[in-house]
Design a protein around this motif. Structure first.
Motif, PDB file in Angstrom:
ATOM      1  N   ALA A 175       0.825  -1.222   0.000  1.00 42.38           N
ATOM      2  CA  ALA A 175       0.000   0.000   0.000  1.00 42.38           C
ATOM      3  C   ALA A 175       0.851   1.260   0.000  1.00 42.38           C
ATOM      4  O   ALA A 175       0.438   2.299   0.495  1.00 42.38           O
ATOM      5  CB  ALA A 175      -0.982   0.009   1.165  1.00 42.38           C
ATOM      6  N   LEU A 176       2.063   1.160  -0.550  1.00 44.06           N
ATOM      7  CA  LEU A 176       2.922   2.319  -0.750  1.00 44.06           C
ATOM      8  C   LEU A 176       3.448   2.308  -2.176  1.00 44.06           C
ATOM      9  O   LEU A 176       3.636   1.229  -2.770  1.00 44.06           O
ATOM     10  CB  LEU A 176       4.119   2.291   0.215  1.00 44.06           C
ATOM     11  CG  LEU A 176       3.845   2.515   1.703  1.00 44.06           C
ATOM     12  CD1 LEU A 176       5.131   2.319   2.495  1.00 44.06           C
ATOM     13  CD2 LEU A 176       3.267   3.894   1.955  1.00 44.06           C
ATOM     14  N   LEU A 177       3.687   3.484  -2.731  1.00 40.61           N
ATOM     15  CA  LEU A 177       4.299   3.558  -4.043  1.00 40.61           C
ATOM     16  C   LEU A 177       5.784   3.217  -3.927  1.00 40.61           C
ATOM     17  O   LEU A 177       6.418   3.456  -2.902  1.00 40.61           O
ATOM     18  CB  LEU A 177       4.133   4.962  -4.633  1.00 40.61           C
ATOM     19  CG  LEU A 177       2.686   5.452  -4.790  1.00 40.61           C
ATOM     20  CD1 LEU A 177       2.667   6.826  -5.440  1.00 40.61           C
ATOM     21  CD2 LEU A 177       1.860   4.471  -5.608  1.00 40.61           C
ATOM     22  N   GLU A 178       6.319   2.667  -5.004  1.00 37.65           N
ATOM     23  CA  GLU A 178       7.712   2.229  -4.971  1.00 37.65           C
ATOM     24  C   GLU A 178       8.662   3.427  -4.982  1.00 37.65           C
ATOM     25  O   GLU A 178       8.393   4.455  -5.603  1.00 37.65           O
ATOM     26  CB  GLU A 178       7.993   1.327  -6.179  1.00 37.65           C
ATOM     27  CG  GLU A 178       9.308   0.589  -6.101  1.00 37.65           C
ATOM     28  CD  GLU A 178       9.469  -0.404  -7.239  1.00 37.65           C
ATOM     29  OE1 GLU A 178      10.275  -1.336  -7.092  1.00 37.65           O
ATOM     30  OE2 GLU A 178       8.796  -0.248  -8.271  1.00 37.65           O
ATOM     31  N   HIS A 179       9.786   3.256  -4.300  1.00 37.14           N
ATOM     32  CA  HIS A 179      10.820   4.285  -4.277  1.00 37.14           C
ATOM     33  C   HIS A 179      11.483   4.413  -5.655  1.00 37.14           C
ATOM     34  O   HIS A 179      11.374   3.504  -6.484  1.00 37.14           O
ATOM     35  CB  HIS A 179      11.868   3.931  -3.222  1.00 37.14           C
ATOM     36  CG  HIS A 179      12.489   2.573  -3.448  1.00 37.14           C
ATOM     37  ND1 HIS A 179      13.468   2.342  -4.394  1.00 37.14           N
ATOM     38  CD2 HIS A 179      12.240   1.371  -2.871  1.00 37.14           C
ATOM     39  CE1 HIS A 179      13.814   1.077  -4.379  1.00 37.14           C
ATOM     40  NE2 HIS A 179      13.070   0.450  -3.471  1.00 37.14           N
TER      41      HIS A 179
END
Length: 263
Positions: A175-179
């Motif tokens: 549930a996070l965008l990729e770095h």
């Protein structure tokens, strides 16, 4: 066990290049999946049309139920077993990584692509297991969305992706965008790779990745960031990320005020 997928479309030729390239071709060559396409026009009587006018009035045409149902039944018979039918529709539930993961567990799926004003509702009620949308916009047909679904699904099939760790680190998996990602050379005309990523310090590298993942998600997808029970360290990392981008302290405080009632 080979997973079986079928596309039902009045334009089955669209799927030929899709199945002959990239991860899809690799999965086919490895025997992980099998793909077939079926044209519902093949199930029409002579001179019959695939569509007709809308009852109740209104613009556009609607696919008739009979030829589509015959095509679905033929597809299920070809696969010799139960197959879930997925109708690609702007009215469907929004497609997510979690949906892709769940569908990857199915042994057989049929992707039904309609056009014009869609399908006779009686067919949807009788034959469709799930309606899915890939976003809040309208396309001419369901062919491209169905390919989007299948490629996302294939990534969750064991053996389809060479480095399975890359799937675990994909955007949306936590549930996070990729770095951000970088490769050689370390320096070029566009700039330099961040020094932290070249340091060899694993803890610092992971902290950098976490900070940029949190920060990017905070700026672009607050609906996702709100799914997390962020601790003070996470919030401090977002603050640092915003500061690195040149945000003034007052603006940072204003942006981070969304957490005031959550911490």
């Amino acid at each position: 066990m080979t997973k079986k997928y079928a596309f039902i479309s009045v334009f089955p030729e669209i799927f030929v290049p899709f199945s002959q390239s990239g991860i899809v071709k690799k999965a086919i060559d490895l025997g992980l999946i099998q793909i077939k396409s079926f044209n519902p026009r093949d199930f029409l009587n002579n001179k019959d049309r695939i569509d007709d006018k809308v009852y109740g009035g209104g613009p556009g045409m609607v696919f008739k139920s009979e030829p589509i149902q015959k095509c679905i039944n033929h597809t299920k018979d070809t696969f010799s077993g139960s197959s879930k039918v997925i109708h690609l529709s702007a009215s469907g539930e929004t497609f997510t990584a979690q949906t892709a993961r769940e569908l990857s567990k199915e042994d057989s799926l049929i992707f039904l692509s309609s056009r014009y004003e869609g399908l006779d509702q009686r067919l949807i009620d009788a034959e469709v297991d799930k309606e899915i949308s890939i976003g809040d916009y309208v396309l001419t047909g369901g062919e491209i969305p169905s390919m989007v679904l299948l490629e996302a699904i294939i990534r969750f099939i064991d053996g389809a992706v060479g480095d399975e760790e890359s799937v675990k680190n994909d955007s949306f998996e936590n549930a996070l965008l990729e770095h951000p990602q970088y490769t050689r050379p370390e320096k070029n005309a566009l700039g330099e790779v961040p020094e932290t990523l070249l340091s060899g310090n694993h803890d610092q590298i992971e902290k950098w990745k976490r900070k940029h993942s949190l920060g990017k998600t905070f700026l672009r997808r607050q609906d996702l960031i709100r799914q997390h029970d962020l601790n003070q360290e996470d919030i401090d990392q977002i603050k640092e990320f915003l500061s690195d981008l040149g945000y003034e302290s007052d603006r940072i405080a204003e942006l981070l005020s969304i957490f005031d009632n959550e911490n």
